[in-house]
Design an enzyme around this catalytic site. Sequence first.
Site, short mmCIF file in Angstrom:
data_model
loop_
_atom_site.label_atom_id
_atom_site.label_comp_id
_atom_site.label_asym_id
_atom_site.label_seq_id
_atom_site.Cartn_x
_atom_site.Cartn_y
_atom_site.Cartn_z
N ASP A 174 0.86 -1.19 0.00
CA ASP A 174 0.00 0.00 0.00
C ASP A 174 0.90 1.25 0.00
O ASP A 174 1.89 1.30 0.73
CB ASP A 174 -0.89 -0.03 1.26
CG ASP A 174 -2.06 0.92 1.16
OD1 ASP A 174 -3.20 0.46 1.24
OD2 ASP A 174 -1.85 2.14 1.00
N ILE A 175 0.56 2.23 -0.84
CA ILE A 175 1.42 3.43 -0.92
C ILE A 175 1.13 4.45 0.18
O ILE A 175 1.83 5.45 0.30
CB ILE A 175 1.38 4.15 -2.29
CG1 ILE A 175 -0.04 4.30 -2.78
CG2 ILE A 175 2.27 3.47 -3.32
CD1 ILE A 175 -0.17 5.34 -3.88
N GLN A 230 -14.63 2.13 2.12
CA GLN A 230 -13.96 1.55 0.94
C GLN A 230 -13.74 2.68 -0.06
O GLN A 230 -14.68 3.39 -0.42
CB GLN A 230 -14.81 0.44 0.29
CG GLN A 230 -14.08 -0.21 -0.89
CD GLN A 230 -14.90 -1.29 -1.59
OE1 GLN A 230 -16.08 -1.51 -1.28
NE2 GLN A 230 -14.29 -1.96 -2.54
N VAL A 231 -12.49 2.85 -0.49
CA VAL A 231 -12.15 3.95 -1.41
C VAL A 231 -11.90 3.39 -2.82
O VAL A 231 -12.35 3.96 -3.81
CB VAL A 231 -10.90 4.71 -0.89
CG1 VAL A 231 -10.45 5.74 -1.90
CG2 VAL A 231 -11.22 5.37 0.45
N HIS A 238 -10.11 -5.85 -2.07
CA HIS A 238 -8.73 -5.99 -1.59
C HIS A 238 -8.73 -6.33 -0.11
O HIS A 238 -9.50 -5.78 0.67
CB HIS A 238 -7.90 -4.73 -1.85
CG HIS A 238 -8.56 -3.46 -1.43
ND1 HIS A 238 -9.55 -2.85 -2.17
CD2 HIS A 238 -8.37 -2.68 -0.35
CE1 HIS A 238 -9.93 -1.74 -1.55
NE2 HIS A 238 -9.25 -1.62 -0.43
N HIS A 293 -6.57 -6.06 3.16
CA HIS A 293 -5.42 -5.38 3.78
C HIS A 293 -4.74 -6.33 4.75
O HIS A 293 -5.42 -6.97 5.57
CB HIS A 293 -5.87 -4.17 4.61
CG HIS A 293 -6.50 -3.04 3.86
ND1 HIS A 293 -5.80 -1.91 3.51
CD2 HIS A 293 -7.77 -2.83 3.44
CE1 HIS A 293 -6.61 -1.05 2.90
NE2 HIS A 293 -7.81 -1.59 2.85
P1 5GP Z 1 -9.86 1.00 1.09
O1 5GP Z 1 -10.23 2.16 1.97
O2 5GP Z 1 -10.58 1.05 -0.24
O3 5GP Z 1 -10.01 -0.31 1.79
O4 5GP Z 1 -8.32 1.15 0.83
C1 5GP Z 1 -7.74 1.48 -0.40
C2 5GP Z 1 -6.25 1.43 -0.20
O5 5GP Z 1 -5.63 1.51 -1.46
C3 5GP Z 1 -5.70 2.58 0.66
O6 5GP Z 1 -5.02 2.06 1.77
C4 5GP Z 1 -4.78 3.32 -0.30
O7 5GP Z 1 -3.62 3.79 0.33
C5 5GP Z 1 -4.45 2.28 -1.34
N1 5GP Z 1 -4.18 2.82 -2.66
C6 5GP Z 1 -4.93 3.73 -3.34
N2 5GP Z 1 -4.39 3.98 -4.54
C7 5GP Z 1 -3.24 3.24 -4.61
C8 5GP Z 1 -2.25 3.07 -5.63
O8 5GP Z 1 -2.27 3.67 -6.71
N3 5GP Z 1 -1.24 2.21 -5.34
C9 5GP Z 1 -1.18 1.51 -4.17
N4 5GP Z 1 -0.15 0.69 -3.99
N5 5GP Z 1 -2.10 1.64 -3.20
C10 5GP Z 1 -3.12 2.50 -3.41
#
Ligand code: 5GP
Length: 139
Positions: free
Chosen positions: A30-31, A93-94, A99, A101
């Site tokens: 994760d970045i 969820q973004v 995915h 984590h």
């Molecule tokens: P969510 O809130 O959807 O569960 O988490 C999305 C995750 O994706 C976040 O932790 C965010 O840092 C990661 N993320 C978003 N865009 C990118 C990307 O372009 N590359 C990587 N490696 N991680 C990403």
Amino acid sequence: MDECIFCKIIKGEIPSFKVYEDEKVFAFEDINPIQEGHTLVIPKRHAGNLWEMTDGDLAAVQIAGKRIGLAIKKALDATGVACLQLNGRGANQVVMHYHLHLIPRLEGGPPLPVSNWELKAGDMARIKAVAERITSALG
Ligand code: 5GP
Ligand code: ZN
């Protein structure tokens, strides 16, 4: 999915720090890591959330996550690994590509915000009523 950033990462159109890949699964760092070693495990076949996943892809992600989680523990000497998966905007969820984590807790590091909530006793009558509603929704 053409516009999905995680599909683009799988295809190599967006760079990533890959840690694992097999026929069904891709895993990368994760970045915006909550802790060092924060890793995302995703299916190669696009699915927006848990309920769009095939059972086969779900099993493959979970089984790969088990193995990668152990590697994170070993590599970083983690004291624990949180496995977290969010579904829907309301759950924060973004990225709308399923995915998992994997977030390690490191020795001497801060507590993980995702696993650090206060326990407050609930109302047993309400808990019982909600349990019944969920059971009947299962059909
Ligand atoms: P969510 O809130 O959807 O569960 O988490 C999305 C995750 O994706 C976040 O932790 C965010 O840092 C990661 N993320 C978003 N865009 C990118 C990307 O372009 N590359 C990587 N490696 N991680 C990403
Ligand atoms: Zn996708």
